[in-house]
Motif scaffolding. Structure first.
Motif, PDB file in Angstrom:
ATOM      1  N   PRO A  79      43.191  33.578  53.110  1.00 20.75           N
ATOM      2  CA  PRO A  79      44.172  32.555  52.729  1.00 20.75           C
ATOM      3  C   PRO A  79      45.448  32.683  53.547  1.00 20.75           C
ATOM      4  CG  PRO A  79      44.052  34.276  51.069  1.00 20.75           C
ATOM      5  CD  PRO A  79      42.948  34.546  52.036  1.00 20.75           C
TER       6      PRO A  79
ATOM      7  N   PRO B  58      42.340  29.962  47.471  1.00 18.44           N
ATOM      8  CA  PRO B  58      41.334  29.080  48.088  1.00 18.44           C
ATOM      9  C   PRO B  58      40.001  29.784  48.368  1.00 18.44           C
ATOM     10  CG  PRO B  58      42.958  29.734  49.718  1.00 18.44           C
ATOM     11  CD  PRO B  58      43.458  30.245  48.399  1.00 18.44           C
TER      12      PRO B  58
ATOM     13  N   THR C 153      37.261  30.824  47.004  1.00 23.11           N
ATOM     14  CA  THR C 153      36.502  30.684  45.774  1.00 23.11           C
ATOM     15  C   THR C 153      35.012  30.934  46.029  1.00 23.11           C
ATOM     16  OG1 THR C 153      36.181  28.325  46.161  1.00 23.11           O
ATOM     17  CG2 THR C 153      38.155  28.977  44.935  1.00 23.11           C
TER      18      THR C 153
ATOM     19  N   GLU D  89      32.751  28.769  45.398  1.00 24.53           N
ATOM     20  CA  GLU D  89      32.229  27.537  45.982  1.00 24.53           C
ATOM     21  C   GLU D  89      32.382  27.548  47.500  1.00 24.53           C
ATOM     22  OE1 GLU D  89      34.257  27.724  43.460  1.00 24.53           O
ATOM     23  OE2 GLU D  89      33.026  26.957  41.790  1.00 24.53           O
ATOM     24  N   LEU D  90      33.536  28.051  47.987  1.00 23.44           N
ATOM     25  CA  LEU D  90      33.757  28.140  49.426  1.00 23.44           C
ATOM     26  C   LEU D  90      32.762  29.123  50.046  1.00 23.44           C
ATOM     27  CD1 LEU D  90      35.438  27.517  51.981  1.00 23.44           C
ATOM     28  CD2 LEU D  90      36.921  29.437  51.359  1.00 23.44           C
TER      29      LEU D  90
ATOM     30  N   GLN E 198      29.450  27.481  50.372  1.00 21.07           N
ATOM     31  CA  GLN E 198      29.506  26.480  51.434  1.00 21.07           C
ATOM     32  C   GLN E 198      29.333  27.137  52.804  1.00 21.07           C
ATOM     33  OE1 GLN E 198      33.151  24.213  51.470  1.00 21.07           O
ATOM     34  NE2 GLN E 198      32.439  22.800  53.060  1.00 21.07           N
TER      35      GLN E 198
ATOM     36  N   ILE F  25      35.429  23.326  58.071  1.00 23.23           N
ATOM     37  CA  ILE F  25      35.706  23.767  56.696  1.00 23.23           C
ATOM     38  C   ILE F  25      37.167  24.168  56.546  1.00 23.23           C
ATOM     39  CG2 ILE F  25      35.226  25.598  55.021  1.00 23.23           C
ATOM     40  CD1 ILE F  25      32.328  25.583  55.965  1.00 23.23           C
ATOM     41  N   ILE F  26      37.696  24.875  57.546  1.00 26.94           N
ATOM     42  CA  ILE F  26      39.090  25.324  57.494  1.00 26.94           C
ATOM     43  C   ILE F  26      40.045  24.140  57.523  1.00 26.94           C
ATOM     44  CG2 ILE F  26      40.856  26.549  58.827  1.00 26.94           C
ATOM     45  CD1 ILE F  26      38.640  28.533  59.595  1.00 26.94           C
TER      46      ILE F  26
ATOM     47  N   GLU G  67      39.438  21.060  56.575  1.00 21.00           N
ATOM     48  CA  GLU G  67      39.333  20.312  55.323  1.00 21.00           C
ATOM     49  C   GLU G  67      40.044  21.034  54.179  1.00 21.00           C
ATOM     50  OE1 GLU G  67      35.163  19.892  54.789  1.00 21.00           O
ATOM     51  OE2 GLU G  67      34.957  18.200  56.201  1.00 21.00           O
ATOM     52  N   ASN G  68      39.969  22.358  54.196  1.00 18.70           N
ATOM     53  CA  ASN G  68      40.621  23.133  53.130  1.00 18.70           C
ATOM     54  C   ASN G  68      42.137  23.124  53.287  1.00 18.70           C
ATOM     55  OD1 ASN G  68      41.745  25.800  51.963  1.00 18.70           O
ATOM     56  ND2 ASN G  68      39.714  25.630  51.010  1.00 18.70           N
TER      57      ASN G  68
ATOM     58  N   ARG H  44      44.195  25.501  53.630  1.00 17.44           N
ATOM     59  CA  ARG H  44      44.956  26.644  53.095  1.00 17.44           C
ATOM     60  C   ARG H  44      44.372  27.984  53.545  1.00 17.44           C
ATOM     61  NH1 ARG H  44      44.490  26.515  47.198  1.00 17.44           N
ATOM     62  NH2 ARG H  44      46.087  28.132  47.305  1.00 17.44           N
ATOM     63  N   ILE H  45      43.469  27.954  54.495  1.00 14.59           N
ATOM     64  CA  ILE H  45      42.849  29.181  54.974  1.00 14.59           C
ATOM     65  C   ILE H  45      42.932  29.258  56.485  1.00 14.59           C
ATOM     66  CG2 ILE H  45      41.273  29.492  53.021  1.00 14.59           C
ATOM     67  CD1 ILE H  45      39.100  28.116  54.594  1.00 14.59           C
TER      68      ILE H  45
END
Length: 369
Positions: A169, A191, A193, A195-196, A199, A350-351, A353-354, A356-357
């Motif tokens: 994060p 962030p 999680t 779920e991440l 994914q 993915i980063i 879209e998130n 926060r990472i």
């Protein structure tokens, strides 16, 4: 030209030999002087002792010889030009003025070798300076070569990142404009999680994702400073136990939450700490502070990729007991290839879209916000 190169042919090997003999002694002095202050010097010494890095590198000798011969050639151009303009008659009439008469050994015939030896003996000071300068040149070349051989980007990346990729994060403590980036706030809405993690595991080419925990600890034993606590998952059990260099601790014992291994790097800053000490620490449970006591049961020696500067180490279950919030700090991603452009692209998506990472990788380093 022949005389000049013959002088060099004698001086260059002597200089390189002297430099080679001095190299190990000089390196030993440097290591002894900086071994407790400079981690790089300790690493170089360890690599040399293990034979992974050599002080004697053949191509460096060839380079030094080539540079020396080129220097000799360039230095001979002007005197050769001057000598070429002197006629034979004028040269025969020339007599150098001598303040003292000297008895010299004569030869029935003159050769290039004898001329070179006469030159060396007649200019002892210059000859000594030439040999010493070559020794210093050889030593300098070996020092630079050793440092460069130790500064291997691939090896440095392997030691600084576990696996092929690492996701964490975005944290920025003491940022008045973005207080939400404080670790005490991030852990309440982390962030990283499950779920991440799932994914990431669905990406073709990803073998596994290991999660390492982290929290801060403030203590008078650290002169009021904060130090990071690392929570190691079951998958890192072997690395954790194998890194112990003093004391004894098992992964099961470190699940209690009141026993901790300290990395030896922490002792550089706090040398009074030792095995058996019990230290009072203040940790963060979200926005709340809580007090804990930690017993130092062992001292470890770990790569930066393992600790990430978090020098208080325990099992993840032990660190979970410090907070009811999400303490996930590192997703260490292991892929079936060291570098895969498709995997990299999907992770970057993915980063992005998130938002926060951030990500670090073994063969490249990128931060995406």
């Amino acid at each position: 030209m022949l005389e000049g190169f013959l002088v060099a042919a004698i001086a260059v090997p002597l200089g390189l030999l002297t430099g080679s003999l001095l190299a190990r002694y000089v390196f030993g002095c440097i290591f002894k002087l900086y071994q407790n202050e400079n981690m790089m010097m300790s690493t170089i010494q360890e690599l040399i002792q293990r034979g992974e890095s050599k002080l004697i590198v053949p191509w460096i000798y060839l380079l030094a010889i080539g540079v020396a011969m080129l220097t000799v050639f360039l230095s001979l151009l002007r005197p050769m030009g001057i000598a070429a303009k002197v006629s034979e008659v004028e040269a025969m009439r020339y007599r150098s003025e001598q303040t003292k008469k000297k008895i010299r050994k004569g030869y029935s015939d003159i050769t290039v070798t004898r001329l070179a030896m006469v030159h060396l003996a007649g200019n002892k000071k210059k000859s000594l300076i030439t040999i010493c300068s070559m020794a210093i040149t050889g030593l300098l070349c070996m020092v630079v070569a050793t440092v460069l051989s130790c500064a291997n980007p691939k090896e440095a990346a392997d030691h600084s990142v576990m696996g092929e990729y690492q996701i964490a994060p975005i944290i920025d403590n003491n940022d008045k404009e973005h207080p939400e980036l404080e670790w005490s706030q991030v852990q309440q809405n982390n962030p990283l999680t499950e779920e991440l993690r799932e994914q990431i595991l669905q990406i073709d080419g990803i073998d596994s994702v290991e999660c390492y925990l982290r929290n801060d600890a403030e203590s008078d034993a650290f002169d009021g400073n904060r130090e990071g606590m690392l929570g190691v998952p079951e998958s890192g059990k072997e690395l954790l136990e194998d890194g112990i260099i003093e004391g004894n601790a098992t992964y099961e014992e470190l699940k209690s939450g009141n026993k901790v291994i300290i990395d030896k790097n922490l002792l550089h800053w706090y040398p009074d700490l030792s095995i058996g000490d019990v230290i009072d620490v203040v940790t963060w449970d979200g926005g709340e502070k809580c007090r804990k006591q930690l017993e130092i049961v062992a001292i470890g020696d770990y790569d930066l990729g393992f600790t990430r500067y978090n020098y208080l180490i325990m099992a993840e279950e032990g660190l979970h007991s410090f907070s009811g919030y999400n303490l996930n700090m590192y997703y260490r991603i292991f892929a079936n290839k060291k570098y895969d452009a498709d995997v990299e692209a999907k992770l970057k998506t993915i980063i992005e879209e998130n938002g926060r990472i951030q990500m670090e990788a073994c063969f490249f380093r990128s931060v995406i916000i």
